[in-house]
Design a protein around this motif. Sequence first.
Motif, short mmCIF file in Angstrom:
data_model
loop_
_atom_site.label_atom_id
_atom_site.label_comp_id
_atom_site.label_asym_id
_atom_site.label_seq_id
_atom_site.Cartn_x
_atom_site.Cartn_y
_atom_site.Cartn_z
N UNK A 1 -2.78 -19.95 1.95
CA UNK A 1 -1.63 -18.93 1.37
C UNK A 1 -1.96 -17.93 2.49
N UNK A 2 -0.44 -17.35 3.09
CA UNK A 2 -0.41 -16.09 4.24
C UNK A 2 -1.15 -14.98 3.83
N UNK A 3 -1.78 -14.26 4.76
CA UNK A 3 -2.40 -13.22 4.75
C UNK A 3 -1.51 -12.08 4.27
N UNK A 4 -1.67 -11.29 3.56
CA UNK A 4 -1.02 -9.97 2.96
C UNK A 4 -1.04 -9.00 4.54
N UNK A 5 0.20 -8.52 4.48
CA UNK A 5 0.56 -7.79 5.63
C UNK A 5 0.37 -6.49 5.19
N UNK A 6 -0.82 -5.45 5.82
CA UNK A 6 -1.05 -4.30 5.10
C UNK A 6 -1.32 -3.39 5.95
N UNK B 1 8.59 8.05 12.03
CA UNK B 1 7.10 8.12 12.51
C UNK B 1 7.02 7.05 13.51
N UNK B 2 7.78 5.81 13.11
CA UNK B 2 7.32 4.45 13.94
C UNK B 2 8.50 4.10 14.87
N UNK B 3 9.62 4.63 14.81
CA UNK B 3 10.77 4.00 15.70
C UNK B 3 11.47 5.47 16.24
N UNK B 4 11.90 5.34 17.44
CA UNK B 4 12.76 6.43 18.16
C UNK B 4 14.33 6.30 17.63
N UNK B 5 14.65 5.08 16.86
CA UNK B 5 16.02 5.14 16.88
C UNK B 5 16.74 6.31 15.84
N UNK B 6 17.83 6.63 16.07
CA UNK B 6 18.39 7.55 15.23
C UNK B 6 19.52 7.00 14.40
N UNK B 7 19.70 5.73 14.09
CA UNK B 7 20.47 5.09 13.33
C UNK B 7 19.73 5.04 11.99
N UNK B 8 20.54 5.58 10.80
CA UNK B 8 20.04 5.81 9.48
C UNK B 8 19.69 4.75 8.78
N UNK B 9 20.44 3.40 8.99
CA UNK B 9 19.82 2.22 8.40
C UNK B 9 18.55 1.63 9.06
N UNK B 10 18.59 1.84 10.43
CA UNK B 10 17.36 1.41 11.13
C UNK B 10 16.25 2.25 10.47
N UNK B 11 16.49 3.58 10.27
CA UNK B 11 15.11 4.27 9.88
C UNK B 11 14.92 4.00 8.42
N UNK B 12 15.93 3.72 7.68
CA UNK B 12 15.51 3.20 6.20
C UNK B 12 14.64 1.78 6.21
N UNK B 13 15.38 0.96 7.09
CA UNK B 13 14.63 -0.32 7.13
C UNK B 13 12.82 0.01 7.29
N UNK B 14 13.02 0.66 8.68
CA UNK B 14 11.50 1.04 9.29
C UNK B 14 10.54 1.80 8.04
N UNK B 15 11.25 2.69 7.13
CA UNK B 15 10.58 3.68 6.41
C UNK B 15 10.29 2.69 5.25
N UNK B 16 11.02 1.85 4.53
CA UNK B 16 10.79 0.99 3.60
C UNK B 16 9.70 0.03 3.82
N UNK B 17 9.65 -0.39 5.17
CA UNK B 17 8.83 -1.56 5.72
C UNK B 17 7.47 -0.78 5.70
N UNK B 18 7.11 0.34 6.12
CA UNK B 18 6.12 1.13 6.16
C UNK B 18 5.28 1.41 4.78
N UNK B 19 6.46 1.95 3.79
CA UNK B 19 5.91 1.86 2.46
C UNK B 19 5.42 0.94 1.92
N UNK B 20 6.13 -0.34 2.16
CA UNK B 20 5.57 -1.80 1.63
C UNK B 20 4.26 -2.01 2.25
N UNK B 21 3.97 -1.75 3.49
CA UNK B 21 2.64 -1.88 4.36
C UNK B 21 1.51 -1.27 3.66
N UNK B 22 2.02 0.34 3.41
CA UNK B 22 0.94 1.11 2.75
C UNK B 22 0.74 0.59 1.32
N UNK B 23 1.56 0.14 0.80
CA UNK B 23 1.28 -0.33 -0.64
C UNK B 23 0.50 -1.44 -0.91
N UNK B 24 0.79 -2.64 0.14
CA UNK B 24 0.07 -3.79 0.30
C UNK B 24 -1.41 -3.23 0.48
#
Length: 426
Positions: free
Chosen positions: A1-6, A291-314
């Motif tokens: 089973x794959x490792x939890x990404x956390x 906090x994790x990307x220097x992009x100023x593109x709002x969708x890129x920031x949303x994707x990164x933000x949600x990804x980090x939220x997911x990692x924290x929750x895992x």
Amino acid sequence: MPERNAEFFNHELQKKITSQFLYLNENPNGNERLFFENAGGSLRLKSTVEAQAKMSSLPDCPERTHDIALDIRKAIEDGTKDIRLFLNAKDGSIATALTASKLMFEMVTTIAAAKQNGNIVTTAIEHPSSYDACQFASEQYNHELRVAEADPESGSIPLENILALIDDETVLVSIILTSNITGAMHNIEQYAKAIREKNPSAYIVVDAVQGAPHGVIDVDAWKIDALNIAPYKMFGNRGVGFAYLSDRVASFPHHRLLATDKDNWNVGSPTPANFAAFTKVIDYICEIGAFYTSSTDRRTLIVEGMHRIHLQEQALLNRLLNGTAGRPGTKQMPNVKVHFEEANGISQDLILALTFDNISCAKAVEKYGNHNILLFARESSSHYSRRILEAVDLDAIVRVSPIHCHTAKDVDRFLEVTQLIAEDKI
Ligand SMILES: Cc1ncc(COP(=O)(O)O)c(C=O)c1O
């Protein structure tokens, strides 16, 4: 089973996050409280409540041309853009209603009316808002209602159980992104692709209310036809639901002021405060992303933000399950059974479904409450839970639903009380 990404947030970000939420450690009466009931409505951001109040204080009609009216109109436009960015909705229409459930009924009945005497496929673990909408629409338009069975071990719906029910006469397939009871997450991109391969004309409807606060949504990549979310489950306010409708369904005959565009799903005056408040939710997610990307593109920031939220929750989930060197996790405790997670693996959201051998779910929730931890018992006596619990062969569960703004320390406090309950010490 794959490792939890956390991965936990770093200290600086965690501090910033903690300062932005209301009632994170105390209830409104000033009493200590650990709020692990976010699947029933999440802890909310100060900024969303403030934005809501500020916009609600303005009497101006946005349909005028004076300065304040233009500001209000811009808040609605910006909010709509943010909904689109959050969902990655590049086409189609955005709809609003007082509740996500109302939107689900509107979407399902509109799509179901496109054809008569076909079938609608839904699943045994849908929230009543989508399940009942499918049942209602089946009765209205003479469709057969087909219900895909759950796997009781994982609390999810195996793809093959859905595919087995789809044929040329299938009008609509409704699937929940993340179960608000079992915490099982479905890979909608994979499911939708397989559904389209079996029947390209079936419309795919997704309930993303529980999934939205925990991971990235991408309707463009998923190629689905309808999806709803509720801001009050994702750090925002009660009082509105948002939905996406694909180009191919947005212009279906639906409730609409007839002078407006055929693909307009907003009936009457929108509430500007709901849009202004949602923009604050997106600002916050982008702040985490930044906090994790220097992009100023709002969708890129949303994707990164949600990804980090997911990692924290895992990372929180890992600790809840396995504890630490000095403290057992729920999986190691006597008298405690953790449901679904083992079979779900990395597809388990930050929802733990627990039962105790030594005590009923209701009694356990009461004991947690006595120790300032708010949880909820999902029991088959409730119409919100019965069908879903029966589908996974259970009568009741204690639902544990923290969110990303909680910390390792919060989890440790929860584990401490859980151990006392499990060992009959409180
Ligand atoms: C998965 C899911 N879908 C839909 C809803 C319906 O949301 P509302 O009651 O706000 O319409 C909920 C609410 O709990 C939910 O958890």
